[in-house]
Design an enzyme around this catalytic site. Sequence first.
Site, PDB file in Angstrom:
ATOM      1  N   LYS A  64       0.819  -1.209   0.000  1.00 42.95           N
ATOM      2  CA  LYS A  64       0.000   0.000   0.000  1.00 42.95           C
ATOM      3  C   LYS A  64       0.854   1.260   0.000  1.00 42.95           C
ATOM      4  CE  LYS A  64      -0.645   0.640   4.984  1.00 42.95           C
ATOM      5  NZ  LYS A  64       0.146   1.884   5.008  1.00 42.95           N
ATOM      6  N   THR A  65       1.959   1.254   0.745  1.00 48.31           N
ATOM      7  CA  THR A  65       2.826   2.438   0.770  1.00 48.31           C
ATOM      8  C   THR A  65       3.411   2.686  -0.613  1.00 48.31           C
ATOM      9  OG1 THR A  65       3.368   1.991   3.082  1.00 48.31           O
ATOM     10  CG2 THR A  65       4.795   3.522   1.904  1.00 48.31           C
TER      11      THR A  65
ATOM     12  N   ASP B 223      -3.406   8.087   4.018  1.00 44.18           N
ATOM     13  CA  ASP B 223      -2.859   6.774   4.375  1.00 44.18           C
ATOM     14  C   ASP B 223      -3.540   6.281   5.651  1.00 44.18           C
ATOM     15  OD1 ASP B 223      -1.300   4.527   4.307  1.00 44.18           O
ATOM     16  OD2 ASP B 223       0.493   5.489   5.130  1.00 44.18           O
ATOM     17  N   GLU B 224      -3.645   4.955   5.802  1.00 49.93           N
ATOM     18  CA  GLU B 224      -4.220   4.326   7.007  1.00 49.93           C
ATOM     19  C   GLU B 224      -5.600   4.919   7.338  1.00 49.93           C
ATOM     20  OE1 GLU B 224      -2.873   1.787   8.063  1.00 49.93           O
ATOM     21  OE2 GLU B 224      -0.692   1.886   7.983  1.00 49.93           O
TER      22      GLU B 224
ATOM     23  N   GLN C  89      -7.425  -4.207   9.518  1.00 52.16           N
ATOM     24  CA  GLN C  89      -6.331  -3.829  10.415  1.00 52.16           C
ATOM     25  C   GLN C  89      -6.688  -2.612  11.267  1.00 52.16           C
ATOM     26  OE1 GLN C  89      -2.132  -4.330   9.042  1.00 52.16           O
ATOM     27  NE2 GLN C  89      -3.026  -4.436   7.013  1.00 52.16           N
TER      28      GLN C  89
ATOM     29  N   ARG D 299       2.084 -10.461  10.505  1.00 49.35           N
ATOM     30  CA  ARG D 299       3.435  -9.893  10.697  1.00 49.35           C
ATOM     31  C   ARG D 299       4.495 -10.908  10.307  1.00 49.35           C
ATOM     32  NH1 ARG D 299       2.165  -5.602   9.691  1.00 49.35           N
ATOM     33  NH2 ARG D 299       0.181  -6.652   9.290  1.00 49.35           N
TER      34      ARG D 299
END
Length: 899
Positions: free
Chosen positions: A62-63, A250-251, A359, A711
């Site tokens: 995504k980044t 973002d997020e 998330q 993770r």
Amino acid sequence: MAEPKRNDPAPLSPQPLAGGIAARALGARPAPYLDDLNPEQRKAVETLDGPVLVLAGAGTGKTRVLTTRIAHILNLGRARPSEILAVTFTNKAAREMKDRVGQMVGQIVEGMPWLGTFHSIGVKVLRRHAELVGLKNNFTILDVDDQIRLIKMILEAEKLDEKRWPARVLAMLIDGWKNRGLTPEQVPSGEAASFANGKGKKLYIAYQERLKTLNAADFGDLLLENIRLFRQNTDVLRNFQERFKFILVDEYQDTNVAQYLWLKLLAQTATARTSTAVIPGRPEGPDPESSTAGLSPSSPGRREAPSPGDPDQEGTDTVPMTRDGRDEPGHDERENVAIAGPTTPRHPKNICCVGDDDQSIYGWRGAEVDNILRFEHDFPGAKVIRLERNYRSTGHILAAASHLIAHNEGRLGKTLRTEDELGEKVQVTGGWDSEEEARAIGEEIEQLQRQARERGEDHPLDEIAILVRASFQMREFEDRFIQLGLPYRVIGGPRFYERAEIRDALAYLRVIAQPADDLAFERIINVPKRGLGDATLQMLHDHARKRRIPLTEAASQLSATDEMKPKPRLALRDLMAAFERWRTKKDSMPHTELAEIVLDESGYTDMWQKDRSADAAGRLENLKELVRSMEEFENLQGFLEHISLVMDRDSAESEQAVNIMTLHSAKGLEFDCVFLPGWEEGLFPHQRSLDESGRAGLEEERRLAHVGLTRARKLAKIYFATNRRIHGLWTSTVPSRFLDELPEAHVEVKEAAGGAGGFGMSGYGASRFDEMSAFGSGYTTPGWQRAQARKGKGGFYDNGQPRYVPDGVFDDDAREPDRSPGGRSRGRGTTRQGRAPLTIEGELVAKSTGTVLSFAVGERVFHQKFGNGNVVAVDGNKLTIAFDKAGEKRVVDSFVEKM
């Protein structure tokens, strides 16, 4: 004479016409940054017009999509750097984004002043228009300590008892209101009445007025005042709407209500005139085709918008509206948004939000997962692009995480996949207690390193992480790793023994053990508050230096004289009497009981019980964990010596070390191997989340489990304990419901490293995982092979459970087991005819094994963990035993042998 020619101002530079020569030439520019994107990522980058929601699962890049999208906009000339608003949550993320864009498009990125966090951008806006919200442009931003001090002054002015109504609690309430975009007038009366007998709103108003007097703002104001600025000054809002041609967030799943409202205002279609309104029941964005934005003339609270050319309304930019019934239960502050005015839009608003509803794990600090779930409702016609190709984890890990999160109802839905190999299955292991859990994980880490060395490779400790649900779990691992000499680091907070509450408690114990410990005494002389401030401490220092005596002795002397004022003298006398009393008990009672007495009688425990801050409960858990950790030592002196060695441990930042952190701290990180201990009901999912938020809390806990699993790149190992110390008491725990929500085909059950307490001996019924055909597992460790070889050979008990048969009993070449001095067999070769198996049943719910052997009160018995003892009470298959060394414990009879 002819009039001089007037020079009209040059028209603004137009954007290149769509499909024109300039646009085609810009589109012909090389874009090498697009070459390595997969089709979904490329679509997310190239879809530039209109609202776009990029649902980016864990590890899907995504980044990369966000930064490449910015680079693509700049490369195509669709906007100047100053015309892009890019919002992140942390300064680190903002720096990383800027660096990545710079690598793709060069130094042009330096001209992006509107790339940063919500608060940093909010500050820039307020500095430019501070006078419109009652501030000067050089206003101060208060930190938490300054905020608390200011609130204490307000409480004192209102003659409120700060001990009964702590300033920190009011600060939390005000911060929560600001996170929801509520000004003092908008706070529901029910919530305002919860503090100081209904004075909450009055105190909030006084606090805001005091901030204006001081020319200051707190962090909540940086967005709240922005919202008020935009709502009350439509020309300012219109200026920023026209300025930002592209908005990127973002997020997005972590935004709170205030951040949502701020973005919603900026993301409306820029217009020549904008109307501010608060509309009941209308959360969606503006309808640019309608001057009334969908309201009928009879809508409550609506005033007719001025018609063009109305002389009575010349220059009016706002349509004031109010919302009745703000105090209604369940009111959603997100419905209070500005709507576009009655003019033609100048250009479509291009907003792109990147996030993952699976998330969203910060609900406890105000994040609203509904913000991302309602994106299509807020921005009609929005395109939703799902990034589901994971580049981080192996197939088994992704399948397990996807199957688990699918049990949530509040999600938009996506399934992570990978094109890499399946890798190893997610491992699930049960242990007897938290100590065995820590031992097993320590041995697993050492085994990973040994196996890597045998292959001629290296398994860096930096690529190993232990992710816990609650910080008190860390203590077991820290102590175990110190014994093993295994380097570790705690991320997201201090190590267990370096936490403030633990240092305070240790300081009390140090003064008891060593009265001359001035540093420890100075730390806790006024903790909790006793009215012994700096003046008293200075007097003690002066007296101690003159007579060359410790501070405690100086305190005893001064508290018996009239040199001090009555109030501090009495407080000091009581404190010294308490230390003397505790010191006399030091050798006559167990040091664990002494520690509990000290924490209670000193008022330290009560201080945290009355503290209503978010971290107070965790601090109390840590104090209970500290007392529990003392049980392993014979006396107080031995424990304090151990602590000294622990605290003295060097930790070079460059040293390879295992990472220990909470699941919340792990978001955004990734490791080759991840250990997930403590998957038990009440701990994970956490009981507090279930009690406070019900189903919503359960779904957030499940999202946290999803984050933990994703993770891991190569290995994910889940652990749970059959017994755990909770609130200072040993409790039989039930495995987490999340374990049964994992898919059988992608999970492997592994017996505990030590054999005892694992799935083969854990006190549960037959496991649904016992059918290896369901897994198709190729698990071939020696322990597992021995377990399979002896399956069925031991027969069954009367209650229908298979008889446990130890290693070597049916082996022809089994060695003679070791024997204790008393002639009793111990260790791996022991034949325990009276012992029921301890397995885990399909539903993963704790189940009593029933009585196997009868025990009488007074009978002498042996327990594998606690040693020898006498039965003092019998309750079915539960025995209360007074152990010679461990004291009185309540245990299941299947763990006990007659002597």
